[in-house]
Design a protein around this motif. Sequence first.
Motif, PDB file in Angstrom:
ATOM      1  N   GLU A 121      57.181 -35.872 -38.347  1.00  0.00           N
ATOM      2  CA  GLU A 121      57.822 -36.060 -37.053  1.00  0.00           C
ATOM      3  C   GLU A 121      58.918 -35.015 -36.916  1.00  0.00           C
ATOM      4  O   GLU A 121      59.901 -35.039 -37.646  1.00  0.00           O
ATOM      5  N   CYS A 122      58.740 -34.110 -35.954  1.00  0.00           N
ATOM      6  CA  CYS A 122      59.646 -32.967 -35.804  1.00  0.00           C
ATOM      7  C   CYS A 122      60.705 -33.182 -34.733  1.00  0.00           C
ATOM      8  O   CYS A 122      61.762 -32.541 -34.775  1.00  0.00           O
ATOM      9  N   LEU A 123      60.441 -34.032 -33.776  1.00  0.00           N
ATOM     10  CA  LEU A 123      61.404 -34.431 -32.746  1.00  0.00           C
ATOM     11  C   LEU A 123      61.374 -35.945 -32.616  1.00  0.00           C
ATOM     12  O   LEU A 123      60.321 -36.568 -32.808  1.00  0.00           O
ATOM     13  N   PRO A 124      62.507 -36.563 -32.293  1.00  0.00           N
ATOM     14  CA  PRO A 124      62.494 -38.015 -32.064  1.00  0.00           C
ATOM     15  C   PRO A 124      61.523 -38.368 -30.944  1.00  0.00           C
ATOM     16  O   PRO A 124      61.401 -37.631 -29.947  1.00  0.00           O
ATOM     17  N   LEU A 125      60.843 -39.474 -31.076  1.00  0.00           N
ATOM     18  CA  LEU A 125      59.845 -39.869 -30.086  1.00  0.00           C
ATOM     19  C   LEU A 125      60.480 -40.401 -28.810  1.00  0.00           C
ATOM     20  O   LEU A 125      59.775 -40.690 -27.837  1.00  0.00           O
ATOM     21  N   THR A 126      61.794 -40.491 -28.804  1.00  0.00           N
ATOM     22  CA  THR A 126      62.523 -40.921 -27.604  1.00  0.00           C
ATOM     23  C   THR A 126      63.120 -39.736 -26.844  1.00  0.00           C
ATOM     24  O   THR A 126      63.879 -39.929 -25.898  1.00  0.00           O
ATOM     25  N   GLU A 127      62.777 -38.526 -27.286  1.00  0.00           N
ATOM     26  CA  GLU A 127      63.196 -37.302 -26.590  1.00  0.00           C
ATOM     27  C   GLU A 127      61.950 -36.505 -26.208  1.00  0.00           C
ATOM     28  O   GLU A 127      60.909 -36.621 -26.850  1.00  0.00           O
ATOM     29  N   SER A 187      58.911 -29.118 -16.193  1.00  0.00           N
ATOM     30  CA  SER A 187      59.960 -30.044 -16.626  1.00  0.00           C
ATOM     31  C   SER A 187      60.224 -31.166 -15.641  1.00  0.00           C
ATOM     32  O   SER A 187      61.235 -31.852 -15.742  1.00  0.00           O
ATOM     33  N   ALA A 188      59.323 -31.373 -14.680  1.00  0.00           N
ATOM     34  CA  ALA A 188      59.509 -32.464 -13.728  1.00  0.00           C
ATOM     35  C   ALA A 188      59.525 -33.806 -14.460  1.00  0.00           C
ATOM     36  O   ALA A 188      58.936 -33.954 -15.532  1.00  0.00           O
ATOM     37  N   VAL A 189      60.183 -34.773 -13.849  1.00  0.00           N
ATOM     38  CA  VAL A 189      60.393 -36.060 -14.502  1.00  0.00           C
ATOM     39  C   VAL A 189      59.078 -36.728 -14.910  1.00  0.00           C
ATOM     40  O   VAL A 189      58.995 -37.370 -15.956  1.00  0.00           O
ATOM     41  N   LYS A 190      58.022 -36.561 -14.116  1.00  0.00           N
ATOM     42  CA  LYS A 190      56.742 -37.207 -14.410  1.00  0.00           C
ATOM     43  C   LYS A 190      55.751 -36.285 -15.107  1.00  0.00           C
ATOM     44  O   LYS A 190      54.577 -36.628 -15.252  1.00  0.00           O
ATOM     45  N   SER A 191      56.209 -35.130 -15.555  1.00  0.00           N
ATOM     46  CA  SER A 191      55.318 -34.195 -16.246  1.00  0.00           C
ATOM     47  C   SER A 191      54.941 -34.732 -17.623  1.00  0.00           C
ATOM     48  O   SER A 191      55.607 -35.616 -18.184  1.00  0.00           O
ATOM     49  N   GLY A 192      53.875 -34.182 -18.184  1.00  0.00           N
ATOM     50  CA  GLY A 192      53.506 -34.537 -19.543  1.00  0.00           C
ATOM     51  C   GLY A 192      54.601 -34.184 -20.532  1.00  0.00           C
ATOM     52  O   GLY A 192      54.825 -34.902 -21.513  1.00  0.00           O
ATOM     53  N   ASN A 193      55.282 -33.091 -20.266  1.00  0.00           N
ATOM     54  CA  ASN A 193      56.386 -32.678 -21.137  1.00  0.00           C
ATOM     55  C   ASN A 193      57.502 -33.717 -21.206  1.00  0.00           C
ATOM     56  O   ASN A 193      58.207 -33.810 -22.217  1.00  0.00           O
ATOM     57  N   ARG A 194      57.649 -34.486 -20.133  1.00  0.00           N
ATOM     58  CA  ARG A 194      58.759 -35.441 -20.060  1.00  0.00           C
ATOM     59  C   ARG A 194      58.330 -36.892 -20.294  1.00  0.00           C
ATOM     60  O   ARG A 194      59.197 -37.767 -20.400  1.00  0.00           O
ATOM     61  N   THR A 195      57.012 -37.142 -20.376  1.00  0.00           N
ATOM     62  CA  THR A 195      56.558 -38.540 -20.458  1.00  0.00           C
ATOM     63  C   THR A 195      55.590 -38.819 -21.611  1.00  0.00           C
ATOM     64  O   THR A 195      55.175 -39.960 -21.792  1.00  0.00           O
ATOM     65  N   SER A 196      55.221 -37.777 -22.367  1.00  0.00           N
ATOM     66  CA  SER A 196      54.159 -37.966 -23.349  1.00  0.00           C
ATOM     67  C   SER A 196      54.573 -37.503 -24.743  1.00  0.00           C
ATOM     68  O   SER A 196      55.263 -36.489 -24.896  1.00  0.00           O
ATOM     69  N   ILE A 197      54.138 -38.240 -25.759  1.00  0.00           N
ATOM     70  CA  ILE A 197      54.371 -37.864 -27.156  1.00  0.00           C
ATOM     71  C   ILE A 197      53.312 -36.861 -27.568  1.00  0.00           C
ATOM     72  O   ILE A 197      52.112 -37.135 -27.479  1.00  0.00           O
ATOM     73  N   GLY A 198      53.742 -35.687 -28.013  1.00  0.00           N
ATOM     74  CA  GLY A 198      52.818 -34.625 -28.394  1.00  0.00           C
ATOM     75  C   GLY A 198      52.457 -34.676 -29.868  1.00  0.00           C
ATOM     76  O   GLY A 198      53.337 -34.596 -30.726  1.00  0.00           O
ATOM     77  N   VAL A 199      51.155 -34.809 -30.165  1.00  0.00           N
ATOM     78  CA  VAL A 199      50.661 -34.849 -31.542  1.00  0.00           C
ATOM     79  C   VAL A 199      49.768 -33.641 -31.787  1.00  0.00           C
ATOM     80  O   VAL A 199      48.732 -33.483 -31.128  1.00  0.00           O
ATOM     81  N   GLU A 200      50.171 -32.787 -32.710  1.00  0.00           N
ATOM     82  CA  GLU A 200      49.403 -31.598 -33.080  1.00  0.00           C
ATOM     83  C   GLU A 200      48.524 -31.898 -34.295  1.00  0.00           C
ATOM     84  O   GLU A 200      49.005 -32.400 -35.314  1.00  0.00           O
ATOM     85  N   ILE A 201      47.247 -31.578 -34.188  1.00  0.00           N
ATOM     86  CA  ILE A 201      46.307 -31.766 -35.291  1.00  0.00           C
ATOM     87  C   ILE A 201      46.011 -30.403 -35.907  1.00  0.00           C
ATOM     88  O   ILE A 201      45.525 -29.498 -35.221  1.00  0.00           O
ATOM     89  N   CYS A 202      46.318 -30.262 -37.191  1.00  0.00           N
ATOM     90  CA  CYS A 202      46.091 -28.987 -37.881  1.00  0.00           C
ATOM     91  C   CYS A 202      44.596 -28.691 -38.018  1.00  0.00           C
ATOM     92  O   CYS A 202      43.760 -29.598 -38.058  1.00  0.00           O
TER      93      CYS A 202
END
Length: 235
Positions: free
Chosen positions: A71-77, A86-101
Amino acid sequence: MSAINYRKDHIARSTACNRRPGYVMNATTITIHNTGNVASSAANERAWLTNPTNARQASFHIVVDEREAIECLPLTENAWHSGDGSAVKSGNRTSIGVEICESGNYAKTLDNAAALVASMLKERGWGVDRLRRHYDWSGKVCPRLMYDGGKWTGWTAFKALVETKLKAYADTNKQEAVDVIVNKANVVFNGSKTKDGVLIDGAVYVPLREMSEKFGAVIAWDNVTKTATIIKEGV
């Protein structure tokens, strides 16, 4: 279900390129990515976030490989992973990003990722309908190893794997509930043991007919109203 080695190694707020902007996030979905690097491990990807040669304004919450999840960033940020602004409803602002190697034993990595995501869904009371592809936010072909020339068969298979693991969690909980119900309690009447009682949430439940007969009463059962009536003469 095997446990995953999960550790937290959050990047600092001062990390270059505003990779941890600190916007408070109440996530509503989980977005799946591939790293796009066939030689990089989870530890490598975490190091990339703070590498001084990295000039990209991009970040993610969790990265998974065949050995661990970080976990590289808190899941609440929020993180910059969806490519949709960066809109309030964008994926960047509303979704937890999980990278699969993509390196190493990819089948094992996928299994680890599915188990992790299933546990996250279970924790939040969500289903697989809460899963998103990077593609869903910005049209980028990502997770690329699930694309299959536009058929997205890998994505369908991944969601099915997550669903299977989510169901396994539910079945485990159901079995644990059954185990609680069948806990037995010893019941003794005037020094003689009767049939076993059942202990549920600190209360002992006993066979009504047997215990009534011990007290000289009889049972009348109304099958229409589903009512048991205890009758004791002289009372």
